[in-house]
Scaffold this motif. Structure first.
Motif, PDB file in Angstrom:
ATOM      1  N   VAL A  31      14.377   4.826 -29.638  1.00 18.17           N
ATOM      2  CA  VAL A  31      13.486   5.586 -28.761  1.00 18.17           C
ATOM      3  C   VAL A  31      12.719   4.638 -27.847  1.00 18.17           C
ATOM      4  N   ALA A  32      12.260   3.518 -28.392  1.00 25.37           N
ATOM      5  CA  ALA A  32      11.502   2.552 -27.593  1.00 25.37           C
ATOM      6  C   ALA A  32      12.375   1.947 -26.494  1.00 25.37           C
ATOM      7  N   TRP A  33      13.618   1.585 -26.841  1.00 16.08           N
ATOM      8  CA  TRP A  33      14.520   1.029 -25.834  1.00 16.08           C
ATOM      9  C   TRP A  33      14.853   2.080 -24.773  1.00 16.08           C
ATOM     10  N   PHE A  89      16.463  -3.471 -17.367  1.00 11.69           N
ATOM     11  CA  PHE A  89      17.202  -2.228 -17.533  1.00 11.69           C
ATOM     12  C   PHE A  89      18.485  -2.468 -18.316  1.00 11.69           C
ATOM     13  N   ASN A  90      19.247  -3.468 -17.916  1.00 11.57           N
ATOM     14  CA  ASN A  90      20.501  -3.747 -18.605  1.00 11.57           C
ATOM     15  C   ASN A  90      20.269  -4.184 -20.047  1.00 11.57           C
ATOM     16  N   VAL A  91      19.232  -4.980 -20.271  1.00 11.45           N
ATOM     17  CA  VAL A  91      18.914  -5.401 -21.635  1.00 11.45           C
ATOM     18  C   VAL A  91      18.543  -4.193 -22.488  1.00 11.45           C
ATOM     19  N   ALA A  92      17.732  -3.292 -21.917  1.00  7.29           N
ATOM     20  CA  ALA A  92      17.313  -2.102 -22.663  1.00  7.29           C
ATOM     21  C   ALA A  92      18.502  -1.237 -23.039  1.00  7.29           C
ATOM     22  N   VAL A  93      19.450  -1.098 -22.123  1.00  8.43           N
ATOM     23  CA  VAL A  93      20.631  -0.280 -22.405  1.00  8.43           C
ATOM     24  C   VAL A  93      21.472  -0.914 -23.510  1.00  8.43           C
ATOM     25  N   VAL A  94      21.721  -2.210 -23.397  1.00  8.76           N
ATOM     26  CA  VAL A  94      22.569  -2.891 -24.383  1.00  8.76           C
ATOM     27  C   VAL A  94      21.915  -2.911 -25.758  1.00  8.76           C
ATOM     28  N   ARG A  95      20.623  -3.238 -25.792  1.00  9.72           N
ATOM     29  CA  ARG A  95      19.927  -3.273 -27.084  1.00  9.72           C
ATOM     30  C   ARG A  95      19.730  -1.847 -27.617  1.00  9.72           C
ATOM     31  N   GLY A  96      19.520  -0.903 -26.715  1.00 11.91           N
ATOM     32  CA  GLY A  96      19.281   0.462 -27.132  1.00 11.91           C
ATOM     33  C   GLY A  96      20.467   1.089 -27.829  1.00 11.91           C
ATOM     34  N   PRO A 142      24.840   6.249 -27.212  1.00 10.09           N
ATOM     35  CA  PRO A 142      24.660   6.122 -25.765  1.00 10.09           C
ATOM     36  C   PRO A 142      24.046   7.358 -25.112  1.00 10.09           C
ATOM     37  N   ALA A 143      24.363   8.549 -25.652  1.00 12.26           N
ATOM     38  CA  ALA A 143      23.831   9.773 -25.053  1.00 12.26           C
ATOM     39  C   ALA A 143      22.308   9.805 -25.084  1.00 12.26           C
ATOM     40  N   VAL A 144      21.705   9.221 -26.114  1.00 10.60           N
ATOM     41  CA  VAL A 144      20.247   9.216 -26.221  1.00 10.60           C
ATOM     42  C   VAL A 144      19.646   8.407 -25.075  1.00 10.60           C
ATOM     43  N   ILE A 145      20.212   7.233 -24.819  1.00 10.82           N
ATOM     44  CA  ILE A 145      19.736   6.400 -23.718  1.00 10.82           C
ATOM     45  C   ILE A 145      19.989   7.114 -22.389  1.00 10.82           C
ATOM     46  N   ALA A 146      21.145   7.750 -22.279  1.00 11.50           N
ATOM     47  CA  ALA A 146      21.497   8.426 -21.035  1.00 11.50           C
ATOM     48  C   ALA A 146      20.540   9.569 -20.732  1.00 11.50           C
TER      49      ALA A 146
END
Length: 314
Positions: A152-154, A84-91, A97-101
């Protein structure tokens, strides 16, 4: 066998936990330039020590996992914490950030469908109808932004890992209780992050942390990990994953409130609209039915168990 409760009181721990998650946004920004894996290893190691102390004070003692429980708990730590943390940082390198959120905010839909199935009961129509409303409101709060295919993938991976943090706990919450699951998830996460930290950032990376960053790690370890984990899993175990999942909509609201208090600016019209939509979705999805026996028809079959961009980010 336990049955999920339809009353309001069991929701309070989860609400507090999600509010703590939202409050972590400003704190997490302090750690942007730190060695990610090392900082997380320190955080989860500290959280483990805190949890063991609090569990002892509470008169409970975590039990040793056995058999397949190791797979559930290791999977929870690997997906819900590390990946999860890796996906957020790489994403956020490929998307705002809003897209990941917004992707993570879609977790009520996933939990509303898959959670009850894991608990051997039918999804609640009330929760299924409320989940998209909460997601829409969270999207309005977080906004939208630029992204590419990798982003999108992240984001999709972050959503899956966020859901796994709850879903993988369901089979073991019955025997291990929220305290045990929180302790085992934390120490397993600490070990995994430590291995990544030593191999990717070096054994002395912790020396790079400043005083403010150590304070931020301490805050995340105590409130956003030790306290929030136990509160969250307590609610999941009591009310079921479907209703508990709706509470994730509180995190972006808390983040917006913290931003206002800390001086990053008053929320815009879309944020206020999103707050109203999330509130409506939560009220509709979490209210206890007035009809006698309705709770049983919605949620009470036998069960086996229980940020901006991050429930566990740091």
């Amino acid at each position: 066998m336990n049955t999920p409760s339809a009353s309001f009181a069991p929701l309070v721990p989860g609400m507090i936990g999600m509010a703590l998650v939202g409050s972590s946004v400003g704190v997490s920004q302090t750690l942007v330039d730190t060695p990610l894996f090392t900082a997380q290893a320190v955080r989860y190691a500290a959280a483990t020590a805190i949890l063991l102390l609090l569990a002892r004070l509470a008169g409970t003692r975590p039990v040793r996992p056995r058999g397949r429980e190791w797979l559930w708990l290791a999977g929870l730590a690997m997906t819900g914490l590390v990946l999860f943390n890796v996906a957020v940082v790489r994403g956020v390198a490929h998307a705002e950030p809003a897209v990941i959120a917004v992707a993570v905010a879609s977790v009520p839909v996933v939990l509303g469908i898959l959670g009850p199935l894991l608990e051997r009961r039918a999804p609640s129509r009330q929760v299924l109808l409320a989940a998209p409303v909460v997601v829409t409101g969270a999207a309005l709060v977080e906004g939208t932004g630029r992204t590419d295919a990798a982003g999108v993938a992240w984001a999709a991976l972050a959503l899956g890992c966020e859901a796994a943090f709850t879903l993988l706990a369901v089979p073991v919450l019955g025997r291990h209780t929220p305290w045990g699951v929180s302790v085992h998830a934390s120490w397993l996460g600490a070990v995994l992050f430590a291995v990544l930290g030593v191999t990717r950032e070096g054994p002395t990376a912790a020396a790079e942390l400043t005083g403010a960053q150590w304070a931020a790690v301490g805050y995340l370890a105590l409130l956003v990990t030790a306290v929030a984990f136990v509160l969250w899993y307590s609610t999941v175990r009591t009310v079921g994953t479907g209703r508990a999942g709706l509470l994730t909509g509180i995190a972006p609201l808390a983040a917006a409130a913290v931003g206002t208090v800390t001086g990053t600016g008053l929320p815009g019209p879309s944020v206020w609209l999103g707050i109203a939509v999330v509130t409506g979705g939560l009220v509709g999805g979490l209210r206890a039915s007035r009809a006698p026996g309705a709770a049983a028809s919605l949620d009470a079959a036998p069960r086996t168990a229980p940020s901006s961009t991050s429930t566990r980010s740091g």
